[in-house]
Motif scaffolding. Structure first.
Motif, PDB file in Angstrom:
ATOM      1  N   VAL A 149      67.914 -36.783  45.361  1.00  0.00           N
ATOM      2  CA  VAL A 149      69.267 -36.666  45.894  1.00  0.00           C
ATOM      3  C   VAL A 149      70.238 -36.264  44.792  1.00  0.00           C
ATOM      4  N   GLN A 150      71.005 -35.210  45.036  1.00  0.00           N
ATOM      5  CA  GLN A 150      71.996 -34.748  44.080  1.00  0.00           C
ATOM      6  C   GLN A 150      73.358 -35.330  44.468  1.00  0.00           C
ATOM      7  N   HIS A 151      73.889 -36.195  43.620  1.00  0.00           N
ATOM      8  CA  HIS A 151      75.184 -36.797  43.909  1.00  0.00           C
ATOM      9  C   HIS A 151      76.304 -35.794  43.640  1.00  0.00           C
ATOM     10  N   HIS A 152      77.411 -35.985  44.319  1.00  0.00           N
ATOM     11  CA  HIS A 152      78.552 -35.092  44.132  1.00  0.00           C
ATOM     12  C   HIS A 152      79.022 -35.146  42.675  1.00  0.00           C
ATOM     13  N   ALA A 153      79.239 -33.968  42.104  1.00  0.00           N
ATOM     14  CA  ALA A 153      79.744 -33.905  40.731  1.00  0.00           C
ATOM     15  C   ALA A 153      81.125 -34.545  40.681  1.00  0.00           C
ATOM     16  N   ALA A 154      81.296 -35.462  39.752  1.00  0.00           N
ATOM     17  CA  ALA A 154      82.553 -36.213  39.682  1.00  0.00           C
ATOM     18  C   ALA A 154      83.154 -36.129  38.283  1.00  0.00           C
ATOM     19  N   VAL A 155      84.466 -36.241  38.225  1.00  0.00           N
ATOM     20  CA  VAL A 155      85.179 -36.293  36.948  1.00  0.00           C
ATOM     21  C   VAL A 155      84.944 -37.670  36.335  1.00  0.00           C
ATOM     22  N   PRO A 156      84.493 -37.755  35.087  1.00  0.00           N
ATOM     23  CA  PRO A 156      84.317 -39.064  34.449  1.00  0.00           C
ATOM     24  C   PRO A 156      85.629 -39.847  34.447  1.00  0.00           C
ATOM     25  N   VAL A 157      85.512 -41.173  34.523  1.00  0.00           N
ATOM     26  CA  VAL A 157      86.702 -42.021  34.602  1.00  0.00           C
ATOM     27  C   VAL A 157      87.656 -41.737  33.448  1.00  0.00           C
ATOM     28  N   ALA A 158      87.124 -41.610  32.242  1.00  0.00           N
ATOM     29  CA  ALA A 158      87.979 -41.413  31.068  1.00  0.00           C
ATOM     30  C   ALA A 158      88.750 -40.097  31.123  1.00  0.00           C
ATOM     31  N   GLN A 159      88.228 -39.114  31.859  1.00  0.00           N
ATOM     32  CA  GLN A 159      88.870 -37.808  31.913  1.00  0.00           C
ATOM     33  C   GLN A 159      89.826 -37.655  33.101  1.00  0.00           C
ATOM     34  N   LEU A 160      89.866 -38.653  33.982  1.00  0.00           N
ATOM     35  CA  LEU A 160      90.688 -38.512  35.182  1.00  0.00           C
ATOM     36  C   LEU A 160      92.167 -38.282  34.864  1.00  0.00           C
ATOM     37  N   PRO A 161      92.797 -39.071  33.982  1.00  0.00           N
ATOM     38  CA  PRO A 161      94.229 -38.850  33.719  1.00  0.00           C
ATOM     39  C   PRO A 161      94.526 -37.432  33.242  1.00  0.00           C
ATOM     40  N   ASP A 162      93.648 -36.875  32.396  1.00  0.00           N
ATOM     41  CA  ASP A 162      93.877 -35.515  31.920  1.00  0.00           C
ATOM     42  C   ASP A 162      93.705 -34.516  33.060  1.00  0.00           C
ATOM     43  N   THR A 163      92.734 -34.754  33.954  1.00  0.00           N
ATOM     44  CA  THR A 163      92.540 -33.863  35.104  1.00  0.00           C
ATOM     45  C   THR A 163      93.767 -33.886  36.006  1.00  0.00           C
ATOM     46  N   TYR A 164      94.298 -35.088  36.237  1.00  0.00           N
ATOM     47  CA  TYR A 164      95.488 -35.201  37.078  1.00  0.00           C
ATOM     48  C   TYR A 164      96.671 -34.486  36.425  1.00  0.00           C
ATOM     49  N   ARG A 165      96.772 -34.616  35.105  1.00  0.00           N
ATOM     50  CA  ARG A 165      97.861 -33.935  34.374  1.00  0.00           C
ATOM     51  C   ARG A 165      97.740 -32.425  34.538  1.00  0.00           C
ATOM     52  N   VAL A 219      83.605 -31.731  42.185  1.00  0.00           N
ATOM     53  CA  VAL A 219      83.920 -31.360  43.567  1.00  0.00           C
ATOM     54  C   VAL A 219      84.919 -32.377  44.106  1.00  0.00           C
ATOM     55  N   PRO A 220      85.666 -32.031  45.143  1.00  0.00           N
ATOM     56  CA  PRO A 220      86.695 -32.951  45.654  1.00  0.00           C
ATOM     57  C   PRO A 220      86.160 -34.339  46.004  1.00  0.00           C
ATOM     58  N   HIS A 221      84.989 -34.392  46.658  1.00  0.00           N
ATOM     59  CA  HIS A 221      84.456 -35.691  47.071  1.00  0.00           C
ATOM     60  C   HIS A 221      84.116 -36.570  45.862  1.00  0.00           C
ATOM     61  N   GLY A 222      83.905 -35.927  44.711  1.00  0.00           N
ATOM     62  CA  GLY A 222      83.550 -36.688  43.520  1.00  0.00           C
ATOM     63  C   GLY A 222      84.643 -37.625  43.044  1.00  0.00           C
ATOM     64  N   PHE A 223      85.901 -37.368  43.432  1.00  0.00           N
ATOM     65  CA  PHE A 223      86.981 -38.259  43.004  1.00  0.00           C
ATOM     66  C   PHE A 223      86.822 -39.659  43.608  1.00  0.00           C
ATOM     67  N   ARG A 224      86.134 -39.757  44.738  1.00  0.00           N
ATOM     68  CA  ARG A 224      85.862 -41.081  45.314  1.00  0.00           C
ATOM     69  C   ARG A 224      84.890 -41.852  44.423  1.00  0.00           C
ATOM     70  N   SER A 225      83.931 -41.138  43.838  1.00  0.00           N
ATOM     71  CA  SER A 225      82.999 -41.768  42.900  1.00  0.00           C
ATOM     72  C   SER A 225      83.727 -42.194  41.630  1.00  0.00           C
ATOM     73  N   THR A 226      84.656 -41.344  41.192  1.00  0.00           N
ATOM     74  CA  THR A 226      85.450 -41.698  40.012  1.00  0.00           C
ATOM     75  C   THR A 226      86.250 -42.965  40.274  1.00  0.00           C
ATOM     76  N   PHE A 227      86.842 -43.049  41.456  1.00  0.00           N
ATOM     77  CA  PHE A 227      87.595 -44.244  41.826  1.00  0.00           C
ATOM     78  C   PHE A 227      86.696 -45.483  41.824  1.00  0.00           C
ATOM     79  N   ARG A 228      85.490 -45.334  42.385  1.00  0.00           N
ATOM     80  CA  ARG A 228      84.571 -46.488  42.461  1.00  0.00           C
ATOM     81  C   ARG A 228      84.153 -46.927  41.065  1.00  0.00           C
ATOM     82  N   ASP A 229      83.884 -45.963  40.193  1.00  0.00           N
ATOM     83  CA  ASP A 229      83.503 -46.308  38.819  1.00  0.00           C
ATOM     84  C   ASP A 229      84.666 -46.994  38.096  1.00  0.00           C
ATOM     85  N   TRP A 230      85.878 -46.478  38.289  1.00  0.00           N
ATOM     86  CA  TRP A 230      87.055 -47.093  37.653  1.00  0.00           C
ATOM     87  C   TRP A 230      87.215 -48.541  38.112  1.00  0.00           C
TER      88      TRP A 230
END
Length: 405
Positions: A214-230, A334-345
């Motif tokens: 199973v290939q999980h949705h590519a997600a932004v790592p938690v540490a990189q989220l603030p920079d991605t949002y910026r 991918v967009p759905h990956g932000f949910r994984s980022t949220f869960r990891d955070w």
């Protein structure tokens, strides 16, 4: 009384003009019934205390030799204690039921889809069912009666694509299994389902999870989220704005793209997604952080446009709008990956209750007993989770300059 018919020719039988029943020699109980211009064969017998007349067909469609053969067969049944007329009725009913049971696989598949597509979430799902079955299954088994489909025939469908198109083949197997189960329930087939995986095909086909993990949705790592949002803050357009809102709410792409103003209560700070737009088909309340509310207040409310994030055509954004934006700016996810980022955070950087976090994602509670007794949706606790999440997401965003005192 006319004399007994022994070996009359077809011509002599057709010339017989006397109405009534004429005994036929050679078989006890066989008669030729003449009524006007019609002639038919009748076998007369006694079963128990009842006199019975069993029609054997009309003459000349059924000839003398055939009538005698049918009468002899009826005599053998009677000698065995079987009522020939009842036996024939039973046989005809069995044949009728067998005919009624017959159904081709392609017809069964279409009937199954029609019965269930109203419960599926989208037209696309029904189209995928029809497409995969038409492409891979129908050429091999579509013309077969569902009663006749066996394991070897199912394997002829699956084996050629099992290793090369594993995910498609696995879904196809499940769909064939469901169609055949439906056919069994409706009486069109009997016996075990030849497409069943457990204790059956699992011993023949390779484990699909090992062939194609199973290939999980590519997600932004938690540490990189603030920079991605910026980075998203520097992008113009409705898609970028909607994607920021998706991050702040940890919502699914379709829920954000289909969002309309009537679902939003800015004063209460709650976005209520109706059941028909939720994956679990259950209404979901989303507590809005101060950052999410600020974003919504900057969105223009255009007359005759219901969607909060409308496309250029005033309808919802396309299902590729977010994906295209992220590819264009090389955001590496991918967009759905932000949910994984949220869960990891939430799991790695906070102490918020697990159930509250899962409910933020609109996930069901794993413990069914607890779920059965829980009536609330932990809105207040979830509001705290979402406010902390939004604060983290915007932590690298430029802050508005403070006014000098």
């Amino acid at each position: 009384m006319p004399k007994r018919i022994l070996e009359k020719s077809a011509l002599e039988i057709s010339r017989l003009r006397v109405d009534g029943s004429h005994a036929v020699g050679g078989v006890t109980g066989l008669y030729l019934r003449v009524v006007g211009g019609s002639r038919s064969w009748v076998f007369r017998y006694v079963h128990g205390s009842h006199r019975r007349n069993m029609g054997l067909g009309s003459y000349p469609l059924v000839g003398l030799a055939e009538a005698r053969e049918a009468a002899r067969a009826a005599l053998k049944l009677r000698a065995s204690g079987i009522d020939p007329l009842q036996a024939r009725q039973t046989q005809r009913e069995a044949a009728r039921l067998a005919t009624a049971r017959q159904m081709r696989f392609d017809d069964a598949a279409e009937a199954f889809i029609r019965e269930h597509e109203a419960t599926w979430r989208s037209l696309k799902h029904a189209q995928q069912w029809r497409s995969t079955l038409a492409t891979y299954a129908h050429p091999h088994i579509g013309h077969l009666q569902v009663e006749d489909i066996n394991q070897a025939q199912v394997l002829r469908v699956l084996a050629p694509i099992w290793k090369t198109k594993t995910e498609t083949a696995s879904r196809l197997r499940g769909r064939i299994e469901q169609v055949l189960d439906w056919a069994t329930v409706y009486g069109h087939r009997t016996g075990p389902n030849p497409a069943r995986w457990r204790s059956q095909l699992e011993h023949i086909l390779a484990d699909p999870n090992k062939l194609a993990p199973v290939q999980h949705h590519a997600a932004v790592p938690v540490a990189q989220l603030p920079d991605t949002y910026r980075r998203l803050l520097t992008m113009e357009g409705t898609s970028a704005c909607a994607l920021r809102f998706l991050i702040l709410t940890a919502a699914r792409s379709g829920e954000v793209r289909g969002m309309v103003w009537s679902e939003v209560d800015l004063e209460a700070g709650v976005w209520t997604v109706p059941a028909e737009r939720m994956k679990a088909n259950k209404e979901h309340r989303v507590p809005l952080s101060s950052q999410a509310l600020e974003l919504l207040r900057t969105q223009p409310c255009t007359p005759m446009v219901d969607h909060v994030f409308p496309s250029n055509r005033r309808g919802p954004l396309s299902d590729m709008a977010f994906t295209a934006l992220m590819r264009r700016h090389a955001l590496g996810a991918v967009p759905h990956g932000f949910r994984s980022t949220f869960r990891d955070w939430a799991g790695e950087m906070t102490h918020h209750p697990r159930d509250a976090v899962e409910l933020c994602l609109a996930h069901a509670i794993d413990n069914k007993t607890e779920a059965a007794y829980r009536r609330g949706d932990m809105l207040e606790k979830r509001a705290a989770v979402m406010q902390d999440w939004a604060g983290y997401a915007v932590s690298m965003a430029p802050q508005p300059a403070r006014e000098a005192r």
